[in-house]
Design a protein around this motif. Structure first.
Motif, PDB file in Angstrom:
ATOM      1  N   UNK A 254       0.866  -1.178   0.000  1.00  0.00           N
ATOM      2  CA  UNK A 254       0.000   0.000   0.000  1.00  0.00           C
ATOM      3  C   UNK A 254       0.902   1.228   0.000  1.00  0.00           C
ATOM      4  N   UNK A 255       0.675   2.104  -0.973  1.00  0.00           N
ATOM      5  CA  UNK A 255       1.477   3.329  -1.112  1.00  0.00           C
ATOM      6  C   UNK A 255       0.524   4.470  -1.465  1.00  0.00           C
ATOM      7  N   UNK A 256       0.248   5.325  -0.487  1.00  0.00           N
ATOM      8  CA  UNK A 256      -0.750   6.373  -0.680  1.00  0.00           C
ATOM      9  C   UNK A 256      -0.254   7.497  -1.589  1.00  0.00           C
ATOM     10  N   UNK A 257       1.033   7.510  -1.910  1.00  0.00           N
ATOM     11  CA  UNK A 257       1.577   8.566  -2.766  1.00  0.00           C
ATOM     12  C   UNK A 257       1.790   8.135  -4.199  1.00  0.00           C
TER      13      UNK A 257
ATOM     14  N   UNK B 178      -1.084   0.435  -9.704  1.00  0.00           N
ATOM     15  CA  UNK B 178      -1.456  -0.342 -10.888  1.00  0.00           C
ATOM     16  C   UNK B 178      -0.331  -0.350 -11.914  1.00  0.00           C
ATOM     17  N   UNK B 179       0.655   0.513 -11.732  1.00  0.00           N
ATOM     18  CA  UNK B 179       1.810   0.545 -12.651  1.00  0.00           C
ATOM     19  C   UNK B 179       2.995  -0.249 -12.105  1.00  0.00           C
TER      20      UNK B 179
ATOM     21  N   UNK C 229      -5.465  -1.587  -7.312  1.00  0.00           N
ATOM     22  CA  UNK C 229      -6.419  -0.505  -7.534  1.00  0.00           C
ATOM     23  C   UNK C 229      -5.917   0.711  -6.767  1.00  0.00           C
ATOM     24  N   UNK C 230      -5.540   1.749  -7.479  1.00  0.00           N
ATOM     25  CA  UNK C 230      -5.062   2.976  -6.842  1.00  0.00           C
ATOM     26  C   UNK C 230      -3.831   2.732  -5.987  1.00  0.00           C
TER      27      UNK C 230
END
Length: 612
Positions: free
Chosen positions: A8-11, A15-16, A41-42
């Motif tokens: 999880x990376x909020x920045x 998806x890439x 997703x995101x």
């Protein structure tokens, strides 16, 4: 069962980041040989490798549920043994299921109850849920720590995985180990939350970890608590038996071949006999497997730890329970094979120090996996019922340290004896153990009116159930999942653990013997030989050729003077051990095995070591 991982990376938009996620997921291939899947997703990305046990066509992961507020996605490892009851409850609440898997039950349970679903689960599990409704990751681990679970906080989120290797595969992470990591390696204390690798930690058993844009938070949903035990002896024995019958019945559920691991000791014999009785009602026979060594029974030499060989007792149980039994007989060449040792290190991610008891377990599991996918084990009964020698040793009872260390020092010597003196001084293991011990005992609640003796025994039980057993459960999980075998541990059912923990020692050992409650609760299904047998630990080879093979391998290592292992290991000590004329006991071999384990680990993982 399976292997899970994620990021999880909020920045950033994950998806890439397919390449990184794929690399993390593939490290779990041994844990899940049947299928793989990824989802992103995101800011969230999840990876899964599957070992199919229940609903073979329908349990694919990552599994998602679309809700009006967003997608809820999950990767899950383990088994929920009460999923049938939970499914009925969720169906009554309006949930519609598309599979027959326990995975979907846990996912929809989260959708219904949030992270309090953890309190409703009976089983072994480690799972992560990306909740798109609230942009948060929720990670949950089972109460006893049966299934492994690691996390690595990052500046803008977190990495996680069933094993450290999944996290180490991410380009954000460098494989570093400092003094605290080495301290954990060379002390059998299993500090909760400690992962050895710098920046990494375990999701502690019985906890929920939530990660969102505000950071990381931990909630404990279960801990081992002190409660009054009102039941008398007969009621306690009957309750233990009722619990065991229910636990074994639940843990026999699978859509793949099952078996039991049978050592001829009380624990595995009781579990095998109960399983055999239950399956006989369905017209089935239990498969059972035991590990043995070439010539061990004929040439067995009794010592302080093991007074009898296992095989005669194994066969007594197999005859009485009418199991379809097979002995897995190992030779020295297999036990000492450097390729097997390397596979052990890869499975554990660390040089954990169990020697031939690791290699033999891996070889046993590999042979079992050829015929079964699920195995029931007697692991953890000694911790639950009080079966180890230290429970009956007054020195260990009163020692101001972890009681198993008192016994280990007597039988195996100094675990860190191979280390260079300057490193040993820097590690200061004596103080590390003392600090860990005093931290652990502050957690224990004393029952009002409890005698000093009963509280000492409660303390011993607590330490074994919250520290020592976790090292053995981790070993069991890593060795079994390295070959794609699911091993279930009935004696770790939290209902049994809670009940027996709070039974006073006077009940646990009312005849002065180890594991009296278990012995009496299952005496009707045991052969007399096993009922009377004294505790014998997991077997270790007594063949002197094994020690000589280790010596030859260390001699080869000494011929490579530039090897990094000698940054840790004292060369002169290694040389003396490699040329000893007597090399038969576990204590004799321990330093050699430690040296070889460290060498393989350094070769495989190339960790950056901070030794100052």
């Amino acid at each position: 069962m399976c292997g899970i991982t994620g990021w999880v990376s909020f920045d950033r938009d994950l998806t890439t980041e397919h390449r990184a996620l794929d690399a993390m997921t593939e490290t779990m291939a041994c844990r899940g040989p049947d299928d793989r899947g990824t989802w992103s997703e995101g800011p969230a990305a999840l990876g899964h490798r599957r070992l199919a046990i229940i609903d073979l066509p329908g349990g694919r992961q990552p599994m998602t549920v679309r809700t009006p507020g967003g997608t809820v996605a999950m990767v899950y490892s383990g088994e929920a043994y009460n999923f049938t009851e939970l499914r009925r409850e969720l169906t009554a609440r309006g949930h519609e299921f598309t599979t027959d898997s326990d995975t979907e039950v846990v996912l929809r349970g989260y959708v219904e109850w949030g992270d309090t679903v953890a309190e409703r689960l009976n089983g072994m599990y480690a799972f992560a849920v990306w909740d798109g409704r609230h942009d948060k990751l929720v990670m949950i681990r089972d109460r006893m720590g049966i299934k492994p679970f690691y996390l690595y906080p990052t500046p803008d989120g977190v990495l996680f995985g069933s094993e450290p290797k999944a996290i180490l595969a991410n380009p954000l992470v460098r494989p570093r180990v400092g003094l605290d990591g080495l301290r954990e390696l060379f002390t059998m204390v299993k500090t909760p939350g400690h992962a050895v690798w710098e920046g990494m930690r375990e999701v502690a058993p019985g906890t929920v970890v939530t990660v969102d844009r505000d950071g990381l938070r931990t909630r404990t949903y279960w801990r081992l608590e002190t409660r009054p035990h009102p039941d008398d002896r007969d009621t306690t024995v009957a309750t233990v038996r009722d619990l065991l019958d229910d636990i074994v019945r639940r843990q026999l559920v699978a859509d793949v071949p099952r078996c039991t691991l049978l050592s001829g000791g009380l624990d595995s014999s009781a579990m095998t006999a109960l399983a055999a009785r239950q399956l006989a009602e369905q017209g089935e026979k239990v498969r059972s497997f035991a590990v043995d060594f070439v010539g061990r029974t004929d040439n067995f030499v009794a010592d302080e730890l093991r007074s009898t060989p296992d095989t005669p007792f194994v066969h007594d149980v197999a005859r009485l329970a009418r199991t379809d039994h097979q002995d897995i007989v190992l030779d020295v060449a297999s036990l000492a094979d450097p390729a097997v040792r390397e596979r052990v290190i890869r499975a554990r991610d660390l040089p954990a120090g169990f020697g031939d008891m690791d290699t033999s377990l891996l070889l046993l599991f590999r042979a079992v996996r050829d015929q079964s996918t699920v195995a029931l084990s007697g692991e953890s009964a000694d911790e639950v019922f009080g079966g180890y020698l230290q429970f009956f040793d007054e020195g260990a009872r009163s020692a101001d340290t972890f009681p198993w260390l008192f016994q280990f020092a007597r039988h195996f010597g100094d675990d860190a004896g191979v280390l260079r003196s300057d490193l040993a001084k820097a590690l200061d293991l004596e103080h590390y153990v003392a600090d860990s011990y005093h931290s652990a005992v502050t957690e224990i609640q004393r029952l009002a009116g409890e005698s000093d003796f009963e509280f000492r025994m409660r303390r011993m039980s607590y330490l074994h159930l919250t520290r020592f057993v976790r090292a053995l459960l981790d070993r069991k999980d890593r060795m079994s999942m390295a070959v794609g075998l699911e091993v279930r541990v009935p004696f770790c059912d939290h209902r049994l653990v809670e009940y027996v923990y709070n039974a006073p020692w006077a009940l646990k050992s009312f005849d002065g013997r180890e594991k009296t409650l278990l012995r009496e609760a299952t005496r009707d299904v045991l052969p007399q030989s096993v009922y009377d047998r004294v505790k014998s630990p997991y077997p270790s080879t007594q063949d002197p050729d094994y020690g000589r093979a280790l010596q030859d391998q260390v001699k080869d290592l000494l011929a490579r003077p530039g090897h990094r292992v000698f940054d840790l290991v004292d060369r002169e000590k290694a040389d003396r051990a490699a040329h000893r004329t007597e090399m038969s006991t576990q204590a004799d071999r321990r330093g050699l095995e430690r040296t070889l384990d460290l060498a393989h680990w350094l070769d495989l993982y190339a960790p950056e070591l901070t030794l100052a």
